[in-house]
Design a protein around this motif. Structure first.
Motif, mmCIF file in Angstrom:
data_model
loop_
_atom_site.group_PDB
_atom_site.id
_atom_site.type_symbol
_atom_site.label_atom_id
_atom_site.label_comp_id
_atom_site.label_asym_id
_atom_site.label_seq_id
_atom_site.Cartn_x
_atom_site.Cartn_y
_atom_site.Cartn_z
ATOM 1 N N ASP A 207 56.726 9.621 20.493
ATOM 2 C CA ASP A 207 55.732 8.673 19.993
ATOM 3 C C ASP A 207 55.097 9.351 18.793
ATOM 4 O O ASP A 207 54.346 10.318 18.928
ATOM 5 C CB ASP A 207 54.704 8.403 21.103
ATOM 6 C CG ASP A 207 53.623 7.428 20.686
ATOM 7 O OD1 ASP A 207 53.603 7.021 19.509
ATOM 8 O OD2 ASP A 207 52.779 7.095 21.533
ATOM 9 N N LYS A 208 55.402 8.880 17.592
ATOM 10 C CA LYS A 208 55.063 9.594 16.360
ATOM 11 C C LYS A 208 53.662 9.263 15.866
ATOM 12 O O LYS A 208 53.319 8.101 15.710
ATOM 13 C CB LYS A 208 56.088 9.247 15.272
ATOM 14 C CG LYS A 208 57.512 9.688 15.593
ATOM 15 C CD LYS A 208 58.532 9.060 14.660
ATOM 16 C CE LYS A 208 58.727 7.585 14.954
ATOM 17 N NZ LYS A 208 59.823 6.973 14.166
ATOM 18 N N ARG A 209 52.863 10.291 15.614
ATOM 19 C CA ARG A 209 51.558 10.128 14.978
ATOM 20 C C ARG A 209 51.735 10.396 13.474
ATOM 21 O O ARG A 209 52.034 11.508 13.056
ATOM 22 C CB ARG A 209 50.544 11.072 15.592
ATOM 23 C CG ARG A 209 49.222 11.228 14.805
ATOM 24 C CD ARG A 209 48.457 9.931 14.624
ATOM 25 N NE ARG A 209 48.187 9.232 15.850
ATOM 26 C CZ ARG A 209 47.171 9.521 16.664
ATOM 27 N NH1 ARG A 209 46.341 10.505 16.370
ATOM 28 N NH2 ARG A 209 46.984 8.807 17.760
ATOM 29 N N CYS A 221 54.758 14.201 10.445
ATOM 30 C CA CYS A 221 54.180 13.511 11.588
ATOM 31 C C CYS A 221 54.270 14.434 12.797
ATOM 32 O O CYS A 221 54.944 15.474 12.755
ATOM 33 C CB CYS A 221 54.914 12.197 11.863
ATOM 34 S SG CYS A 221 56.627 12.399 12.433
ATOM 35 N N ASN A 234 51.863 10.767 25.223
ATOM 36 C CA ASN A 234 50.525 11.248 24.902
ATOM 37 C C ASN A 234 50.345 12.704 25.317
ATOM 38 O O ASN A 234 50.711 13.098 26.429
ATOM 39 C CB ASN A 234 49.472 10.395 25.605
ATOM 40 C CG ASN A 234 49.649 8.917 25.339
ATOM 41 O OD1 ASN A 234 50.552 8.290 25.884
ATOM 42 N ND2 ASN A 234 48.786 8.352 24.515
ATOM 43 N N ASP A 272 50.602 5.103 14.796
ATOM 44 C CA ASP A 272 51.565 5.516 15.810
ATOM 45 C C ASP A 272 52.805 4.638 15.725
ATOM 46 O O ASP A 272 52.715 3.419 15.519
ATOM 47 C CB ASP A 272 50.963 5.413 17.210
ATOM 48 C CG ASP A 272 49.913 6.482 17.468
ATOM 49 O OD1 ASP A 272 49.798 7.408 16.637
ATOM 50 O OD2 ASP A 272 49.219 6.391 18.491
#
Length: 317
Positions: A207-209, A221, A234, A272
């Motif tokens: 899950d890319k921030r 990222c 998370n 995200d």
């Protein structure tokens, strides 16, 4: 500059990973004066927003990293910049705080991100403003609509609109196991609106921030990768953060949204994405500065303070 951070108590910071600490440290390194306050320290009195604010000195000692002066009552207009860095939950007290900050802004305070923008951008529902970048998504409290969505897509994710850190997220696959119970629980038997999305299998890759600062894209990222049988990446639930160069596709989304979000008053946004799809727009207190710097050497905090210095003077123009 004289900078005030609206943030949680300093004694709860984990400075090896805390983004607000990284901001403070870089600002102090440049000679800016650092102050802190909590939402409860604000008051509207005699027509002005007053805050009991405390000057902070960073010591450079990891164990005893700050010293505090005695609190002083000041108007928020006394600061060159106020940074809203209070962590969710985004409850009514948080909303009341944005109203007070907005009143201070009308009196001349420079606040980042803008209080009205924070209030308007529900971090999950805000993606609906940009449907071209999202997976099939349903927002409703209606059980029949959710069941129909599941019949169409087969493998779905259900989540509350006010959750954080992966709390309250459920996956339901083709067998529809426990779908009824999950719908009843999350919607409180039809009284609470939730989000439902088609499951994106690329979650296994993270899950890319993706960070947007001053409308510009940070070149790296942080992919939060689920561990074991978890579907959530998370960090708060055990995901492992791996910094990567941003992909061409993700950069295209971020470049398109960056100026739009900046114009709406959002200096810092955590976008995200899973696979090719945007899943959230984090605007309250986006994180991951330190993980990216530690793994790549790219100083995200320096980029942020550069943007803060650039935009502070003109923010209310």
């Amino acid at each position: 500059m004289k900078i005030a951070f609206a943030c949680d108590p300093l004694d709860g910071f984990k400075i090896y990973k805390d983004t607000t600490y990284a901001m403070m440290s870089e600002a102090a390194r440049r000679g800016h004066a650092i102050h802190v306050f909590q939402h409860k320290d604000m008051a509207f009195e005699d027509g002005k927003v007053i805050v009991n604010v405390t000057r902070v000195t960073l010591t450079g000692d990891d164990a005893d990293w700050y010293r505090l002066d005695a609190p002083v009552a000041q108007e928020l207009t006394a600061f060159d910049a106020i940074l809203e860095r209070t962590d969710p939950p985004f409850n009514m007290e948080y909303i009341y705080a944005t109203y007070l900050l907005e009143l201070a802004e009308k009196q001349g305070a420079r606040i980042f991100n803008k209080p009205e923008a924070i209030r308007s951008f529900n971090e999950k529902l805000a993606i609906a403003q940009f449907p071209q970048y999202i997976a099939p998504t349903l927002v409703t409290s209606d059980a029949a609509r959710i069941r129909t969505f599941h019949q169409v897509h087969g493998d779905i994710i259900l989540k509350p609109l006010d959750g954080m850190g992966g709390a309250g997220i459920f996956r339901v696959m083709d067998d529809a196991l426990n779908l009824g119970s999950i719908i009843e629980t999350l919607t409180e038997n039809g009284r609470q609106t939730i989000m439902v999305q088609r499951y994106i299998p690329e979650i296994t890759q993270g899950d890319k921030r993706i960070l947007l600062i001053g409308g510009e894209v940070v070149p790296y990222c942080l992919a939060r990768i689920p561990q074991g049988t978890e579907i959530r990446g998370n960090l708060a639930v055990g995901g492992i953060g791996v910094a990567r160069e941003i992909s061409t596709h993700d950069r295209e989304i971020a470049v398109a949204l960056g100026p739009v979000l900046l114009k709406r008053g959002l200096l810092l946004v955590g976008l995200d994405a899973i696979g090719d799809y945007m899943t959230e727009l984090n605007v309250t207190s986006p994180t991951c500065f330190q993980e990216i710097r530690q793994q790549t050497g790219f100083d995200v905090a320096a980029m942020f303070v550069d943007a803060l210095e650039k935009h502070a003077e003109a923010w209310n123009a």
